[in-house]
Write a protein that holds these residues in place. Structure first.
Motif, PDB file in Angstrom:
ATOM      1  N   SER A   1     -15.348 -48.119 -46.419  1.00  0.00           N
ATOM      2  CA  SER A   1     -14.563 -47.817 -47.608  1.00  0.00           C
ATOM      3  C   SER A   1     -14.977 -48.688 -48.787  1.00  0.00           C
ATOM      4  CB  SER A   1     -13.074 -48.041 -47.317  1.00  0.00           C
ATOM      5  OG  SER A   1     -12.312 -47.965 -48.503  1.00  0.00           O
ATOM      6  N   ARG A   2     -14.909 -48.113 -49.996  1.00  0.00           N
ATOM      7  CA  ARG A   2     -15.131 -48.885 -51.220  1.00  0.00           C
ATOM      8  C   ARG A   2     -13.914 -49.718 -51.564  1.00  0.00           C
ATOM      9  NH1 ARG A   2     -17.635 -45.014 -55.850  1.00  0.00           N
ATOM     10  NH2 ARG A   2     -18.020 -47.013 -56.895  1.00  0.00           N
ATOM     11  N   GLY A   3     -12.829 -49.535 -50.837  1.00  0.00           N
ATOM     12  CA  GLY A   3     -11.614 -50.294 -51.092  1.00  0.00           C
ATOM     13  C   GLY A   3     -10.483 -49.403 -51.551  1.00  0.00           C
ATOM     14  N   PRO A   4      -9.244 -49.904 -51.493  1.00  0.00           N
ATOM     15  CA  PRO A   4      -8.068 -49.106 -51.872  1.00  0.00           C
ATOM     16  C   PRO A   4      -8.194 -48.559 -53.287  1.00  0.00           C
ATOM     17  CG  PRO A   4      -7.395 -51.147 -50.809  1.00  0.00           C
ATOM     18  CD  PRO A   4      -8.874 -51.263 -51.039  1.00  0.00           C
ATOM     19  N   GLY A   5      -7.794 -47.300 -53.448  1.00  0.00           N
ATOM     20  CA  GLY A   5      -7.771 -46.688 -54.769  1.00  0.00           C
ATOM     21  C   GLY A   5      -9.039 -45.985 -55.184  1.00  0.00           C
ATOM     22  N   SER A   6     -10.097 -46.093 -54.404  1.00  0.00           N
ATOM     23  CA  SER A   6     -11.360 -45.468 -54.795  1.00  0.00           C
ATOM     24  C   SER A   6     -11.355 -43.979 -54.468  1.00  0.00           C
ATOM     25  CB  SER A   6     -12.535 -46.136 -54.077  1.00  0.00           C
ATOM     26  OG  SER A   6     -13.735 -45.425 -54.319  1.00  0.00           O
ATOM     27  N   TYR A   7     -11.853 -43.172 -55.420  1.00  0.00           N
ATOM     28  CA  TYR A   7     -11.957 -41.738 -55.160  1.00  0.00           C
ATOM     29  C   TYR A   7     -12.924 -41.443 -54.023  1.00  0.00           C
ATOM     30  CZ  TYR A   7     -16.433 -41.784 -57.707  1.00  0.00           C
ATOM     31  OH  TYR A   7     -17.722 -42.040 -58.109  1.00  0.00           O
TER      32      TYR A   7
END
Length: 391
Positions: free
Chosen positions: A170-176
């Motif tokens: 994951s690119r991290g929380p909130g990433s599209y």
């Protein structure tokens, strides 16, 4: 009506579930025996059949076979050197002109300090196909093993719900990028690869993939089909098509980049439908396909005698939608609740700011108006194939 889920809940669930998705995910609700017994459509003329062949543009076109093979071996060696520890690749094939030097960034994206692999812009899928092709001509196990690591990357990134994100980890929380990504056909290209691998279609035959991997292909495909069926957008009680991005838990259409708003996609939905037409035509799959085809046939979504031609209109600062007798165009984005096509600049809150959602392409700045694919003849080959198979 599709329910909404908070992004925090999505990220928490996905981070916990994705790493073991290939092994621990619950099976789809559909009966696998029914799928096995369901009829198959003829694939002659299915536009999806051409999707995986684009990798051949990476291969040498040298007329001399030995010289071509030598060039392709060099390419494969370079690809192997750029592979990241998780097995994935990034989306800049130009870097394969040379081997990785051991220190250059291998990805343009990081997540928690980890270089991320992606399925965007044909990435990872194309590398697997090139490695498979060169392995088939050399029997060099280095290429086979690299292809296997890349396949493990794809199988691992699948969510328990069946969808595939744009990147992994994951690119991290909130990433599209965490959303299930149909955008630019990313997820469906993976599914076509899995299907071809399961059938050992060239260049994915022989011992390219392990027995353990082959055992995972069919369940992965079934989970993906299950996700697609659940994500199909319902408008006024009628199933239609899909968005370019969907929430991995609620299946709802969601925003990608700031100008890629929740919508019915005239572009990505075509290949999704074509993929479903490669699957056993269970009642559920056939109904989803026929609903999507009915949407593409609606007069309200077709732009008759019009083509999208940004290159030829940019110099004059004119509309990229031009008169073209006999050409039918579909917009990239349609409102979820209506069949109105729309466009979008970046949001007013972006840096630099944009104009947001618009129904007039000329109100979108030229930097977006002529550089994004706002329309195309997306449904034309799909409908021609559908007519051929009686759908």
């Amino acid at each position: 009506m599709l329910k909404k889920t908070s992004m925090a809940a999505v990220i928490a669930a996905l981070v916990c579930g994705a790493a073991q998705a290939g092994d621990a995910a619950a099976p789809p609700a559909r009966d696998a025996r029914a799928a096995t017994a369901a009829p198959m459509l003829s694939q002659a003329g299915n536009p999806a059949q051409a999707e995986l062949k684009a990798y051949k543009r990476w291969l040498s076109q040298h007329a001399d076979g030995a010289a071509a093979l030598a060039a392709d071996r060099t390419l494969a060696d370079n690809i192997v050197s750029w592979q990241m520890p998780h097995g994935g690749f990034y989306k800049l094939p130009a870097k394969y002109a040379a081997k990785w030097d051991g220190s250059a960034p291998r990805s343009g994206w990081l997540g928690n300090g980890v270089e991320l692999g992606t399925i965007d812009n044909d990435a990872t899928v194309s590398e697997i196909l090139v490695l498979a092709d060169v392995y088939g001509r050399t029997n060099n196990s280095v290429y086979r093993d690299s292809a296997r690591r890349a396949m493990d990357f794809l199988l691992t990134m699948q969510y328990p719900s069946g969808g595939f994100p744009q990147v992994y980890p994951s690119r991290g929380p909130g990433s599209y990028s965490n959303h299930v990504t149909f955008n630019d056909n990313a997820m469906v290209r993976v599914l076509l690869l899995l299907d071809a691998a399961a059938r050992r279609e060239a260049p994915l035959g022989g011992d390219l993939f392990s027995a353990a991997q082959h055992a995972r292909f069919k369940p992965a495909l079934e989970r993906a089909v299950d996700f697609i069926l659940k994500a199909q957008i319902v408008q006024d009680g009628i199933k239609t098509v899909w968005c370019a991005q969907h929430d991995a838990l609620s299946y709802a259409p969601v925003t990608g980049r700031s100008f890629e708003l929740p919508s019915k996609s005239g572009a990505e939905s075509a290949l999704i439908t074509e993929f479903l037409m490669t699957r056993p035509q269970t009642p559920e799959v056939a109904a989803a396909v026929k609903a999507a085809l009915a949407w593409y046939r609606r007069a309200s979504v077709q732009v008759k005698d019009t083509a999208f031609e940004p290159r030829q209109t940019r110099a004059a600062n004119g509309s990229p939608f031009v008169h073209s007798p006999g050409t039918t165009t579909w917009y990239r984005f349609y409102d979820l609740a209506t069949d109105n096509g729309f466009f979008s600049g970046r949001l007013p809150t972006d840096n630099p700011p944009g104009v947001g959602k618009q129904y007039d392409i000329m109100k979108v700045g030229p930097e977006s108006r002529y550089t994004y694919q706002w329309g195309g003849s997306y449904g034309t080959p799909l409908l021609a194939y559908a007519e051929k198979v009686g759908y």
